[in-house]
Design a protein around this motif. Structure first.
Motif, PDB file in Angstrom:
ATOM      1  N   GLU A 830       0.812  -1.206   0.000  1.00 36.63           N
ATOM      2  CA  GLU A 830       0.000   0.000   0.000  1.00 36.63           C
ATOM      3  C   GLU A 830       0.852   1.266   0.000  1.00 36.63           C
ATOM      4  O   GLU A 830       0.574   2.218  -0.741  1.00 36.63           O
ATOM      5  CB  GLU A 830      -0.936   0.013   1.213  1.00 36.63           C
ATOM      6  N   ILE A 831       1.884   1.292   0.812  1.00 37.58           N
ATOM      7  CA  ILE A 831       2.727   2.487   0.902  1.00 37.58           C
ATOM      8  C   ILE A 831       3.325   2.812  -0.464  1.00 37.58           C
ATOM      9  O   ILE A 831       3.291   3.965  -0.926  1.00 37.58           O
ATOM     10  CB  ILE A 831       3.839   2.286   1.953  1.00 37.58           C
ATOM     11  N   GLU A 832       3.847   1.780  -1.120  1.00 42.57           N
ATOM     12  CA  GLU A 832       4.460   1.998  -2.438  1.00 42.57           C
ATOM     13  C   GLU A 832       3.418   2.407  -3.465  1.00 42.57           C
ATOM     14  O   GLU A 832       3.690   3.228  -4.352  1.00 42.57           O
ATOM     15  CB  GLU A 832       5.192   0.726  -2.891  1.00 42.57           C
ATOM     16  N   ALA A 833       2.205   1.827  -3.358  1.00 45.47           N
ATOM     17  CA  ALA A 833       1.134   2.161  -4.305  1.00 45.47           C
ATOM     18  C   ALA A 833       0.745   3.634  -4.188  1.00 45.47           C
ATOM     19  O   ALA A 833       0.580   4.336  -5.199  1.00 45.47           O
ATOM     20  CB  ALA A 833      -0.077   1.265  -4.059  1.00 45.47           C
ATOM     21  N   ILE A 834       0.617   4.145  -2.970  1.00 43.39           N
ATOM     22  CA  ILE A 834       0.234   5.551  -2.770  1.00 43.39           C
ATOM     23  C   ILE A 834       1.347   6.478  -3.234  1.00 43.39           C
ATOM     24  O   ILE A 834       1.096   7.497  -3.915  1.00 43.39           O
ATOM     25  CB  ILE A 834      -0.116   5.800  -1.285  1.00 43.39           C
ATOM     26  N   LYS A 835       2.586   6.133  -2.899  1.00 48.34           N
ATOM     27  CA  LYS A 835       3.718   6.961  -3.337  1.00 48.34           C
ATOM     28  C   LYS A 835       3.771   7.022  -4.861  1.00 48.34           C
ATOM     29  O   LYS A 835       3.995   8.091  -5.449  1.00 48.34           O
ATOM     30  CB  LYS A 835       5.024   6.384  -2.797  1.00 48.34           C
ATOM     31  N   HIS A 836       3.553   5.878  -5.501  1.00 52.41           N
ATOM     32  CA  HIS A 836       3.600   5.833  -6.964  1.00 52.41           C
ATOM     33  C   HIS A 836       2.479   6.683  -7.565  1.00 52.41           C
ATOM     34  O   HIS A 836       2.724   7.446  -8.523  1.00 52.41           O
ATOM     35  CB  HIS A 836       3.468   4.385  -7.432  1.00 52.41           C
ATOM     36  N   ALA A 849      -7.817   6.592  -2.899  1.00 51.24           N
ATOM     37  CA  ALA A 849      -7.269   5.388  -2.276  1.00 51.24           C
ATOM     38  C   ALA A 849      -8.354   4.755  -1.423  1.00 51.24           C
ATOM     39  O   ALA A 849      -8.747   5.311  -0.394  1.00 51.24           O
ATOM     40  CB  ALA A 849      -6.053   5.733  -1.416  1.00 51.24           C
ATOM     41  N   LEU A 850      -8.863   3.620  -1.883  1.00 50.78           N
ATOM     42  CA  LEU A 850      -9.878   2.897  -1.114  1.00 50.78           C
ATOM     43  C   LEU A 850      -9.131   1.916  -0.222  1.00 50.78           C
ATOM     44  O   LEU A 850      -8.765   0.816  -0.641  1.00 50.78           O
ATOM     45  CB  LEU A 850     -10.849   2.206  -2.064  1.00 50.78           C
ATOM     46  N   SER A 851      -8.908   2.350   0.999  1.00 49.95           N
ATOM     47  CA  SER A 851      -7.991   1.647   1.893  1.00 49.95           C
ATOM     48  C   SER A 851      -8.734   0.987   3.028  1.00 49.95           C
ATOM     49  O   SER A 851      -9.635   1.567   3.631  1.00 49.95           O
ATOM     50  CB  SER A 851      -6.959   2.634   2.457  1.00 49.95           C
ATOM     51  N   ASP A 852      -8.336  -0.257   3.355  1.00 51.70           N
ATOM     52  CA  ASP A 852      -8.934  -0.934   4.498  1.00 51.70           C
ATOM     53  C   ASP A 852      -8.152  -0.669   5.787  1.00 51.70           C
ATOM     54  O   ASP A 852      -8.577  -1.061   6.862  1.00 51.70           O
ATOM     55  CB  ASP A 852      -9.046  -2.443   4.246  1.00 51.70           C
ATOM     56  N   VAL A 853      -6.993  -0.033   5.671  1.00 47.03           N
ATOM     57  CA  VAL A 853      -6.231   0.391   6.853  1.00 47.03           C
ATOM     58  C   VAL A 853      -5.976   1.876   6.688  1.00 47.03           C
ATOM     59  O   VAL A 853      -4.941   2.302   6.186  1.00 47.03           O
ATOM     60  CB  VAL A 853      -4.907  -0.388   6.988  1.00 47.03           C
ATOM     61  N   ALA A 857      -2.605   4.919   5.339  1.00 42.80           N
ATOM     62  CA  ALA A 857      -2.767   5.724   4.127  1.00 42.80           C
ATOM     63  C   ALA A 857      -2.778   7.216   4.454  1.00 42.80           C
ATOM     64  O   ALA A 857      -2.140   8.024   3.769  1.00 42.80           O
ATOM     65  CB  ALA A 857      -4.059   5.318   3.417  1.00 42.80           C
ATOM     66  N   ILE A 858      -3.487   7.585   5.506  1.00 41.24           N
ATOM     67  CA  ILE A 858      -3.550   9.002   5.893  1.00 41.24           C
ATOM     68  C   ILE A 858      -2.167   9.524   6.247  1.00 41.24           C
ATOM     69  O   ILE A 858      -1.772  10.621   5.838  1.00 41.24           O
ATOM     70  CB  ILE A 858      -4.532   9.179   7.074  1.00 41.24           C
TER      71      ILE A 858
END
Length: 875
Positions: A830-836, A849-853, A857-858
């Motif tokens: 997830e971290i890499e996906a958001i950074k990308h 970002a539809l995040s379950d955690v 993400a925030i």
């Protein structure tokens, strides 16, 4: 047979709202699914021989012997195990009788449900009942008595004592909720700021100084003497020299007892020689370094109970004894006496079984007797030197015989010592005369006196001495509960809960609330995590600072343990949509509605259930409710709403751009939607629905329209107030939104919102959740394919029994079904996906970002935004 799972339900649940204490056992019958009881040779006969008392089980036939009739006709082993589990608890002294056995969609697998009085005993009974049934099937011997004795031992170890239990029962009779604090006898009555605590018979109002005085027998005696209360002459001794000096002063006979003793342990009475006195002192010093030596006063042993400085009961206590018949030995007479059905193991019955101990042997020795002695007919042989019920003593109620002077004396003693619950031990010929006249004395004053002798005397009228305790803790007009608003549903629970809590806080209440991201009191995060179950609800209700509770209540907690509260004032169901189907025997929306309905079925009769009038599953639930019902809807002209309005129901609707309360033909407009920040200018339709539900809850809670309007205007969505609920971060050239949407309905809400967002490039970061159905994961992918131009799939968490590759393939199938020209890539973390996503953002890009955690993400997005604001964001 194989036990798949056993769980204890402790609150209103899917099986029963009223019967809160249930064991639910998931049982696989395996090959026995093909063998009902009438196909197992000799099963009925073996069952009846082992447990003949099952004849009393009426079962569905409704007549005595009904269960055996079902066995003869042929019933499945799960049903048999249900009845066996109930009966072995009854045989162990815990009479309980509610049970249900239901098949599941898995062949041969059943949910066996039965009630319990003590949770640990119920759990044991579940396992034992399966073992018993298997032995009966196999035709092998089974030691049923060993199970019954084991359950008795478990009960004595974990149950509330008779005194504590009586106070709890009185509280329950008055509908005062209670919570056991830990595994001992510490109990909380009431909720939040209205709670009161007690342990045994010491309350939160009991003076610590008074307890110290009462526990120091020397100090107690000094206080009483100084207040002209008659007490036995004596002194405190620490060695033989003290003993001899005291005896010289007061003379024989004497009583010797430990200064710090209780329950009569270490006491020797009617000691007449120095040799016996020295032995008695040695015995007493096993329990206390200092020993009381007092003049032995002839007469009877009485206990006077004073509560809130009023005498409520008096009992004559008789030490454990047997009466000779000229035929049986003392040991045989004890055995006969212990067969009295009133006697039992520990505190299970009115009387306790008599056991021979050192005290008994000493008393017999003084008579020149042994256990094998045969007493003369009519001869009373005392076996204990004190009259405690816990050592086999008996009690006779004498409340109506107490002379007014003695009542005055007892009530005065309670004030002299300062105890709100006070047990006064008296030695006198009787209580019908003033002690000053008959030479009676006060022996002790007890903090935490036992109630059993008054609740269930061996002779005379039982006294409900728990009632004045509750009268003292909760005098007329004092509330025991705090208002509870419980929120459930598929989507929108957390936002609705937070908005209601905001309304409550704005009204000046100290609010405690639970959500899927943590437990809060007045917006202070106390526990982080998914806190939507019964333990989290209880956490809030145990907090002595909380004046108002708003509790998000999810399906998982209801299925695992039931609700964490017995009833609520307002229950809200936001919606019922496909999510978590296929888990825990919840296979369709009807099953899911049954779980969610537990919340609104637990609403008190004068309370309110709030239902979504746009949701047919919610409307079905309304038919089974016994409370007031109100509704909310996104369309005031919807047929259901028009019908409800015609019937005079209260409905909160979205009409002409306003949140409006409607009843019949009149309307109260609360606030314009564009002025409510949560709705993002009216663009987030599902947030409007959440606002309707929360506003209606506030209105029914008694908040006026001005207060509601102010709360709606001041509830600002964001990472702090509504983490993971449409949190939008505005970068210079693009925007990032984080949301907790994780099911098709949630995705549809985001799709509707994004349709109102002008952006040349919409990027979505999505993931699947492994414990959802294939079709649900694919549907999320399909919706994502419609609302995004580019998708980043990440899948590092919540695999829940699936492989990462399996979940990603289901998402891709859904994307392909959307028939859209869309690009995608897979970045597992997830971290890499958001950074990308941030790094590839173009001018005007809107990243979702539809995040379950949501916390992770925030934090990531906020760190990027902070760096941009500092002017150091780099590619």
């Amino acid at each position: 047979m194989k036990i798949l799972k056993i769980q204890a339900l402790r609150g209103p649940n899917i099986w029963s709202i009223r019967r809160k204490n249930l064991i639910q056992m998931r049982l696989d019958l395996e090959e026995l699914e093909q063998k009902p009881t009438n196909k197992i040779d000799g099963f009925r006969e073996r069952l009846e021989a082992l447990m003949p008392s099952l004849i009393e089980h009426r079962c569905s036939e409704g007549v005595r012997g009904g269960f055996f009739m079902r066995v003869d006709e042929g019933t499945w082993m799960g049903h048999v195990i249900e009845h066996v589990a109930l009966e072995i608890q009854t045989l162990a002294g815990m009479d309980t009788g509610f049970g249900r056995t239901r098949s599941t969609k898995d062949e041969g697998v059943y949910n066996v449900v039965f009630s319990y009085l003590e949770e640990n005993v119920g759990l044991y009974a579940a396992k034992a009942s399966v073992a018993i049934a298997q032995a009966l099937v196999d035709g092998t011997d089974y030691d049923l008595e060993a199970d019954i004795q084991k359950m008795k031992e478990i009960r004595e170890r974990v149950r509330l004592g008779p005194s504590t239990g009586s106070i709890v029962e009185e509280a329950v009779a008055r509908e005062i909720p209670w919570i056991r604090l830990g595994s001992n006898s510490l109990v909380q009555l009431g909720y939040g700021v209205n709670q009161m605590r007690f342990q045994a018979t010491i309350t939160c109002n009991t003076s610590n100084i008074a307890v110290d005085i009462a526990c120091d027998k020397e100090e107690t005696k000094r206080f009483l003497e100084n207040s002209s209360v008659p007490v036995a002459k004596g002194d405190i001794c620490v060695d033989q020299e003290d003993l001899e000096r005291t005896i010289d002063r007061i003379g024989f006979p004497i009583v010797i007892k430990p200064l710090d003793g209780n329950h009569g342990k270490g006491a020797s009475i009617n000691v007449k020689t120095m040799e016996d006195a020295i032995d008695g002192m040695a015995h007493a010093k096993k329990y206390s370094r200092r020993v009381i030596v007092e003049k032995f006063i002839t007469g009877h042993d009485f206990r006077i109970l004073v509560i809130n400085h009023k005498m409520v009961a008096a009992a004559q206590r008789v030490p454990a004894h047997v009466v000779g018949d000229g035929q049986h030995t003392i040991a045989e007479l004890i055995e006969i006496e212990n067969k009295d059905p009133r006697r039992g193991y520990g505190h299970e019955n009115v009387l306790t079984e008599i056991e021979i101990d050192r005290d008994s042997l000493d008393l017999l020795d003084k008579l020149g007797y042994t256990e094998t002695t045969v007493p003369k007919k009519g001869e009373i042989v005392y076996l204990k030197s004190t009259a405690n019920l816990s050592t086999g003593g008996t009690s006779v109620d004498v409340t109506e015989m107490v002379h007014p002077e003695n009542i005055f004396l007892a009530e005065r003693i309670s004030r002299v010592i300062g105890l709100d619950i006070c047990g006064i031990d008296v030695m006198a010929e009787n209580l019908t005369q003033p002690l000053q006249q008959n030479g009676g004395v006060i022996l002790e004053v007890n903090a935490a006196p036992g109630f059993r002798m008054h609740l269930s005397p061996s002779e005379g009228l039982p006294r409900n001495v728990a009632s004045p305790v509750i009268d003292m803790l909760y005098p007329p007009g004092k509330p025991s509960r705090i208002p509870i608003i419980a929120v459930t549903g598929t989507n929108g629970k957390t936002t609705t809960t937070r908005l209601i809590a905001h309304m409550v806080k704005n009204k000046g209440f100290r609010v405690g609330f639970t959500t899927s991201d943590g437990i809060y009191v007045q917006n202070h995060l106390l526990e982080k995590g998914d806190t939507t179950g019964p333990y989290s609800a209880e956490y809030i209700l145990k907090d002595p600072t909380v004046e108002y509770a708003v509790l998000e209540t999810a399906r998982g907690g209801i299925l695992r343990a039931g609700l964490g509260f017995s009833q609520c004032d307002i229950g809200v169901i936001t919606n019922i949509q496909a999510d978590h189907l296929g888990l825990s025997d919840i296979h369709n929306l009807d099953d899911l509605a049954r779980v969610k309905s537990v919340v609104v079925r637990a609403v008190k009769p004068e309370g309110w259930a709030i239902l979504n009038a746009d949701d047919e599953n919610c409307l079905k639930i309304a038919k089974e409710l016994d409370c007031h019902i109100a509704y909310f809807s996104m369309d005031e002209n919807q047929p259901n709403v028009r019908r409800l309005s015609k019937d005079g129901k209260i409905v909160c609707v979205y009409e002409n751009g306003y949140v409006t309360i409607k009843k019949g033909d009149w309307k109260i407009r609360i606030e314009k939607v564009t002025q409510i920040p949560l709705t993002i200018g009216g663009k987030a339709k599902f947030m409007i629905a959440n606002t309707l539900a929360a506003t209606l809850a506030g209105y029914l809670a008694g908040f006026n329209s001005e207060d509601l309007s102010l709360s709606l205007q001041t509830f600002i969505p964001g990472a702090a107030q509504t983490p993971g609920r449409m949190n939008i971060f505005n970068f210079r050239n693009f925007k990032v939104m984080i949301d907790f949407a994780h099911n098709p309905e949630g995705y549809l809400g985001i799709e509707d919102f994004l349709s109102n967002i002008e952006s040349p490039h919409k990027v979505g970061i999505i993931a699947g959740v492994g414990d959802r159905r294939d079709e649900d994961i694919k549907e999320c992918g399909k919706i994502a394919g419609r609302m995004f131009d580019h998708i980043i799939i990440r899948q590092e968490k919540h695999l829940r029994g699936r492989t990462e590759e399996e979940i990603i393939n289901l998402i891709l199938e859904g994307i392909q079904e959307s028939n859209s020209e869309i690009t995608y890539e897979i970045i597992p973390k997830e971290i890499e996906a958001i950074k990308h996503a941030i790094n590839i953002a173009k001018d005007g890009t809107f990243i979702t970002a539809l995040s379950d955690v949501v916390t992770n993400a925030i934090d990531i997005v906020q760190s990027y935004l902070d760096r941009e604001n500092e002017g150091v964001l780099k590619d």
